[in-house]
Design a protein around this motif. Sequence first.
Motif, PDB file in Angstrom:
ATOM      1  N   PRO A  90       0.843  -1.203   0.000  1.00 15.86           N
ATOM      2  CA  PRO A  90       0.000   0.000   0.000  1.00 15.86           C
ATOM      3  C   PRO A  90       0.878   1.254   0.000  1.00 15.86           C
ATOM      4  CG  PRO A  90       0.058  -0.971   2.192  1.00 15.86           C
ATOM      5  CD  PRO A  90       0.804  -1.912   1.286  1.00 15.86           C
ATOM      6  N   PRO A  91       0.303   2.407  -0.334  1.00 15.31           N
ATOM      7  CA  PRO A  91       1.070   3.655  -0.275  1.00 15.31           C
ATOM      8  C   PRO A  91       1.549   3.925   1.153  1.00 15.31           C
ATOM      9  CG  PRO A  91      -1.127   4.027  -1.208  1.00 15.31           C
ATOM     10  CD  PRO A  91      -1.071   2.617  -0.754  1.00 15.31           C
ATOM     11  N   GLN A  92       2.672   4.617   1.259  1.00 14.93           N
ATOM     12  CA  GLN A  92       3.234   4.989   2.552  1.00 14.93           C
ATOM     13  C   GLN A  92       3.269   6.515   2.634  1.00 14.93           C
ATOM     14  OE1 GLN A  92       4.381   2.631   4.954  1.00 14.93           O
ATOM     15  NE2 GLN A  92       3.275   1.274   3.562  1.00 14.93           N
ATOM     16  N   ASP A  93       2.593   7.069   3.634  1.00 14.99           N
ATOM     17  CA  ASP A  93       2.551   8.517   3.801  1.00 14.99           C
ATOM     18  C   ASP A  93       3.239   8.883   5.103  1.00 14.99           C
ATOM     19  OD1 ASP A  93       2.008  11.212   3.972  1.00 14.99           O
ATOM     20  OD2 ASP A  93      -0.102  11.000   3.429  1.00 14.99           O
ATOM     21  N   HIS A  94       4.377   9.559   4.989  1.00 17.59           N
ATOM     22  CA  HIS A  94       5.145   9.984   6.161  1.00 17.59           C
ATOM     23  C   HIS A  94       5.076  11.499   6.343  1.00 17.59           C
ATOM     24  CE1 HIS A  94       6.803   5.943   6.474  1.00 17.59           C
ATOM     25  NE2 HIS A  94       7.020   5.998   5.180  1.00 17.59           N
ATOM     26  N   GLY A  95       4.079  12.128   5.743  1.00 17.27           N
ATOM     27  CA  GLY A  95       3.931  13.577   5.854  1.00 17.27           C
ATOM     28  C   GLY A  95       4.843  14.291   4.877  1.00 17.27           C
ATOM     29  N   PHE A  96       6.131  14.359   5.209  1.00 20.20           N
ATOM     30  CA  PHE A  96       7.099  15.039   4.341  1.00 20.20           C
ATOM     31  C   PHE A  96       7.509  14.185   3.143  1.00 20.20           C
ATOM     32  CE2 PHE A  96       9.708  12.396   6.964  1.00 20.20           C
ATOM     33  CZ  PHE A  96      10.805  12.066   6.183  1.00 20.20           C
ATOM     34  N   MET A  97       7.180  12.873   3.221  1.00 20.17           N
ATOM     35  CA  MET A  97       7.549  11.954   2.151  1.00 20.17           C
ATOM     36  C   MET A  97       6.378  11.010   1.882  1.00 20.17           C
ATOM     37  SD  MET A  97      10.929   9.538   1.786  1.00 20.17           S
ATOM     38  CE  MET A  97      10.589   8.546   3.237  1.00 20.17           C
ATOM     39  N   TYR A  98       6.134  10.772   0.597  1.00 15.18           N
ATOM     40  CA  TYR A  98       5.046   9.895   0.188  1.00 15.18           C
ATOM     41  C   TYR A  98       5.584   8.911  -0.837  1.00 15.18           C
ATOM     42  CZ  TYR A  98       0.618   8.447  -1.952  1.00 15.18           C
ATOM     43  OH  TYR A  98      -0.445   7.720  -2.434  1.00 15.18           O
ATOM     44  N   GLY A  99       5.232   7.659  -0.690  1.00 17.97           N
ATOM     45  CA  GLY A  99       5.723   6.671  -1.636  1.00 17.97           C
ATOM     46  C   GLY A  99       4.714   5.586  -1.925  1.00 17.97           C
ATOM     47  N   HIS A 100       4.859   5.012  -3.080  1.00 22.99           N
ATOM     48  CA  HIS A 100       4.081   3.855  -3.507  1.00 22.99           C
ATOM     49  C   HIS A 100       4.914   3.194  -4.594  1.00 22.99           C
ATOM     50  CE1 HIS A 100      -0.219   2.193  -4.472  1.00 22.99           C
ATOM     51  NE2 HIS A 100       0.534   1.334  -3.816  1.00 22.99           N
ATOM     52  N   GLY A 101       4.483   2.089  -5.115  1.00 24.82           N
ATOM     53  CA  GLY A 101       5.284   1.441  -6.134  1.00 24.82           C
ATOM     54  C   GLY A 101       4.506   0.383  -6.871  1.00 24.82           C
ATOM     55  N   PHE A 102       5.202  -0.267  -7.809  1.00 28.11           N
ATOM     56  CA  PHE A 102       4.576  -1.318  -8.596  1.00 28.11           C
ATOM     57  C   PHE A 102       5.618  -2.352  -8.977  1.00 28.11           C
ATOM     58  CE2 PHE A 102       5.992   1.887 -11.632  1.00 28.11           C
ATOM     59  CZ  PHE A 102       6.616   1.129 -12.622  1.00 28.11           C
ATOM     60  N   GLU A 103       5.118  -3.519  -9.360  1.00 27.76           N
ATOM     61  CA  GLU A 103       5.953  -4.542  -9.974  1.00 27.76           C
ATOM     62  C   GLU A 103       5.639  -4.545 -11.455  1.00 27.76           C
ATOM     63  OE1 GLU A 103       5.948  -8.501  -8.364  1.00 27.76           O
ATOM     64  OE2 GLU A 103       6.166  -7.754  -6.319  1.00 27.76           O
ATOM     65  N   ASP A 104       6.690  -4.576 -12.278  1.00 27.58           N
ATOM     66  CA  ASP A 104       6.467  -4.640 -13.719  1.00 27.58           C
ATOM     67  C   ASP A 104       6.115  -6.071 -14.128  1.00 27.58           C
ATOM     68  OD1 ASP A 104       8.885  -6.115 -14.043  1.00 27.58           O
ATOM     69  OD2 ASP A 104      10.022  -4.324 -14.569  1.00 27.58           O
ATOM     70  N   LEU A 105       5.988  -6.312 -15.400  1.00 28.75           N
ATOM     71  CA  LEU A 105       5.544  -7.615 -15.898  1.00 28.75           C
ATOM     72  C   LEU A 105       6.515  -8.748 -15.588  1.00 28.75           C
ATOM     73  CD1 LEU A 105       4.176  -6.471 -19.377  1.00 28.75           C
ATOM     74  CD2 LEU A 105       2.927  -6.764 -17.226  1.00 28.75           C
ATOM     75  N   ASP A 106       7.786  -8.416 -15.351  1.00 31.74           N
ATOM     76  CA  ASP A 106       8.792  -9.426 -15.029  1.00 31.74           C
ATOM     77  C   ASP A 106       9.056  -9.529 -13.530  1.00 31.74           C
ATOM     78  OD1 ASP A 106       9.852 -10.554 -17.657  1.00 31.74           O
ATOM     79  OD2 ASP A 106       9.836  -8.401 -18.034  1.00 31.74           O
ATOM     80  N   GLY A 107       8.311  -8.758 -12.713  1.00 29.95           N
ATOM     81  CA  GLY A 107       8.439  -8.842 -11.264  1.00 29.95           C
ATOM     82  C   GLY A 107       9.420  -7.864 -10.646  1.00 29.95           C
ATOM     83  N   HIS A 108      10.038  -6.985 -11.446  1.00 30.55           N
ATOM     84  CA  HIS A 108      10.955  -5.988 -10.894  1.00 30.55           C
ATOM     85  C   HIS A 108      10.153  -4.954 -10.106  1.00 30.55           C
ATOM     86  CE1 HIS A 108      14.011  -7.723 -13.419  1.00 30.55           C
ATOM     87  NE2 HIS A 108      13.259  -7.518 -14.484  1.00 30.55           N
ATOM     88  N   VAL A 109      10.658  -4.593  -8.934  1.00 33.52           N
ATOM     89  CA  VAL A 109       9.966  -3.641  -8.066  1.00 33.52           C
ATOM     90  C   VAL A 109      10.453  -2.227  -8.381  1.00 33.52           C
ATOM     91  CG1 VAL A 109       9.559  -2.923  -5.684  1.00 33.52           C
ATOM     92  CG2 VAL A 109       9.689  -5.370  -6.254  1.00 33.52           C
TER      93      VAL A 109
END
Length: 136
Positions: free
Chosen positions: A102-121
């Motif tokens: 899930p997305p990560q919200d640290h106030g001053f920093m926000y992050g999320h991500g995905f895996e591509d079709l080959d599984g790379h993060v």
Amino acid sequence: MARQIFVNLPIRNMERSKAFFGALGFSFNPQFTNEQGACMVIAETIYVMLLVEPFFQTFTKKPVADAKQSTEVLVCLSCESRAEVDALVQKALAAGGSAPNPPQDHGFMYGHGFEDLDGHVWELMWMDPNAAPPHA
């Protein structure tokens, strides 16, 4: 000449990978793209070389990791805003990728991500440098 970075990733299917990353808005340098490898342009000095696994294997004597089974690298890209982070994740999901966390919200920093079709993060992050905690 400015320092550049070329991240090399093994892929299984060139056309599928190019279509996936094209759907996210990335372009490819045709001068360095063929059936064995594609030079994906991230920024003026940042590139990802998508290399089909047999060609990737010619660069190392070690076994090539299956990114769907193990993690060999985490690629983190900065974004201009929280909205850009979310938009890229949504594009990745629509193109067949997945969101492992899930997305990560640290106030001053926000992050999320995905895996591509080959599984790379691919981690995506936005940070407000004016709101970051002071450096110790």
